[in-house]
Design an enzyme around this catalytic site. Structure first.
Site, mmCIF file in Angstrom:
data_model
loop_
_atom_site.group_PDB
_atom_site.id
_atom_site.type_symbol
_atom_site.label_atom_id
_atom_site.label_comp_id
_atom_site.label_asym_id
_atom_site.label_seq_id
_atom_site.Cartn_x
_atom_site.Cartn_y
_atom_site.Cartn_z
ATOM 1 N N ASP A 76 0.867 -1.176 0.000
ATOM 2 C CA ASP A 76 0.000 0.000 0.000
ATOM 3 C C ASP A 76 0.903 1.224 0.000
ATOM 4 O O ASP A 76 1.661 1.436 0.948
ATOM 5 C CB ASP A 76 -0.888 -0.027 1.237
ATOM 6 C CG ASP A 76 -1.800 1.188 1.365
ATOM 7 O OD1 ASP A 76 -1.711 2.095 0.512
ATOM 8 O OD2 ASP A 76 -2.580 1.233 2.337
ATOM 9 N N VAL A 77 0.857 2.028 -1.059
ATOM 10 C CA VAL A 77 1.778 3.162 -1.168
ATOM 11 C C VAL A 77 1.546 4.214 -0.096
ATOM 12 O O VAL A 77 2.412 5.056 0.148
ATOM 13 C CB VAL A 77 1.703 3.822 -2.568
ATOM 14 C CG1 VAL A 77 2.131 2.850 -3.653
ATOM 15 C CG2 VAL A 77 0.313 4.389 -2.843
ATOM 16 N N TYR A 167 -10.628 14.851 -4.340
ATOM 17 C CA TYR A 167 -9.830 14.265 -5.418
ATOM 18 C C TYR A 167 -9.189 15.360 -6.261
ATOM 19 O O TYR A 167 -7.985 15.318 -6.550
ATOM 20 C CB TYR A 167 -10.724 13.387 -6.293
ATOM 21 C CG TYR A 167 -9.998 12.710 -7.435
ATOM 22 C CD1 TYR A 167 -9.107 11.676 -7.198
ATOM 23 C CD2 TYR A 167 -10.232 13.090 -8.758
ATOM 24 C CE1 TYR A 167 -8.453 11.045 -8.236
ATOM 25 C CE2 TYR A 167 -9.582 12.466 -9.800
ATOM 26 C CZ TYR A 167 -8.692 11.440 -9.540
ATOM 27 O OH TYR A 167 -8.045 10.818 -10.580
ATOM 28 N N LYS A 171 -5.160 16.090 -6.804
ATOM 29 C CA LYS A 171 -4.560 16.094 -8.136
ATOM 30 C C LYS A 171 -3.929 17.445 -8.452
ATOM 31 O O LYS A 171 -2.873 17.511 -9.093
ATOM 32 C CB LYS A 171 -5.613 15.719 -9.179
ATOM 33 C CG LYS A 171 -6.040 14.252 -9.113
ATOM 34 C CD LYS A 171 -4.854 13.326 -9.272
ATOM 35 C CE LYS A 171 -5.225 11.867 -9.275
ATOM 36 N NZ LYS A 171 -4.039 10.982 -9.373
#
Length: 270
Positions: A76-77, A167, A171
């Site tokens: 899991d990053v 989100y 980004k």
């Protein structure tokens, strides 16, 4: 025939042969396409993903195509230390590092009234913070190699507003991160860029499900694209390969849209 010939020769002169690239989120979707393309262009690739079974499926698929098996790790990053350990192990396994691609990403939570604080933090950590950690882990290896390339997979949602806000915020953070790190790491010969895909048609994902389950809504959404077609992840992978390559030696600090001139990033519009 001309188009086929151009595609067949597209990898010539990229300078990726034998160079080691790490790709996060490399087992499915866009990440899988990036791994496959880089491998086909002669790069040595390391990839991580959440599940061993999807990584193994990736390796089998590459081997079936006559391509080398990548170095892989399930992780899991967003979890502490695992990403950094993976980069170090991958560099040791492949004799150094030339480039990294931060492709893992996603979102949690609904609208601003429904999303819990944990949803905002998880979305930030999975996208922007994971990208920063990947770049930081890669820098010593890239510097030792005399330079290299960092590519962050952002989204048109980073500057074309639409739900969900957490989100888009994450980004946008990736896009700004690329511009800032390009200035900071340029003296070391390290280029940093963001790629912002539009809505991609990936089997089993959101837009593919809409296409199958609600054709009328999908037809309406296609009108957001002047050409009437969503983005193919292979188109995005080609741009990533270019930014990693010697052909992009003068490109750093950029945000490169690959969105077919998409208007709104979601069916809800702006």
């Amino acid at each position: 025939m001309v188009t086929q010939g151009l595609h067949a020769n597209a990898g010539q002169g990229l300078g990726l042969q034998g160079r080691h690239v790490v790709v996060t989120g490399g087992s499915r979707g866009l990440g899988q396409q990036i791994v496959r393309l880089l491998s086909a262009r002669g790069a040595r690739v390391s990839a991580c993903g959440r599940r061993e079974e999807t990584l193994e499926a990736l390796c089998r698929g590459l081997e079936d195509e006559g391509l080398p098996r990548p170095f892989t790790r399930a992780l899991d990053v967003a979890a502490p230390e695992g990403l950094e350990r993976f980069v170090a192990e991958a560099a040791a396994e492949n004799g150094g590092l030339y480039g990294v691609v931060a492709c893992a990403g996603g979102a949690r939570g609904g609208g601003v009234e429904e999303a819990a604080p944990a949803d905002w933090m998880a979305t930030w950590e999975l996208n922007a913070w994971h990208s920063a950690r990947l770049a930081a882990a890669a820098v010593p290896h890239l510097r030792a190699a005399g330079g290299g390339s960092v590519v962050l997979i952002a989204s048109i949602s980073g500057w074309k507003p639409g739900p969900q806000a957490q989100y888009g915020m994450a980004k946008a953070g990736q896009i700004h991160l690329a511009a800032s790190l390009a200035r900071e790491l340029g003296p070391d010969g390290i280029r940093v860029n963001a790629v912002s895909p539009g809505s991609m048609l990936i089997p089993g994902k959101r837009w593919d499900r809409m296409r199958r389950e609600d054709p009328a809504a999908f037809a309406d959404f296609r009108r957001e694209f002047p050409g009437g077609e969503l983005v193919d992840p292979k188109e995005v992978a080609e741009v990533v390969a270019f930014l990693l390559s010697d052909l992009a030696s003068g490109v750093s600090g950029a945000n490169v849209p690959v969105d077919r001139a998409q208007n709104a990033p979601t069916p809800q519009g702006y």
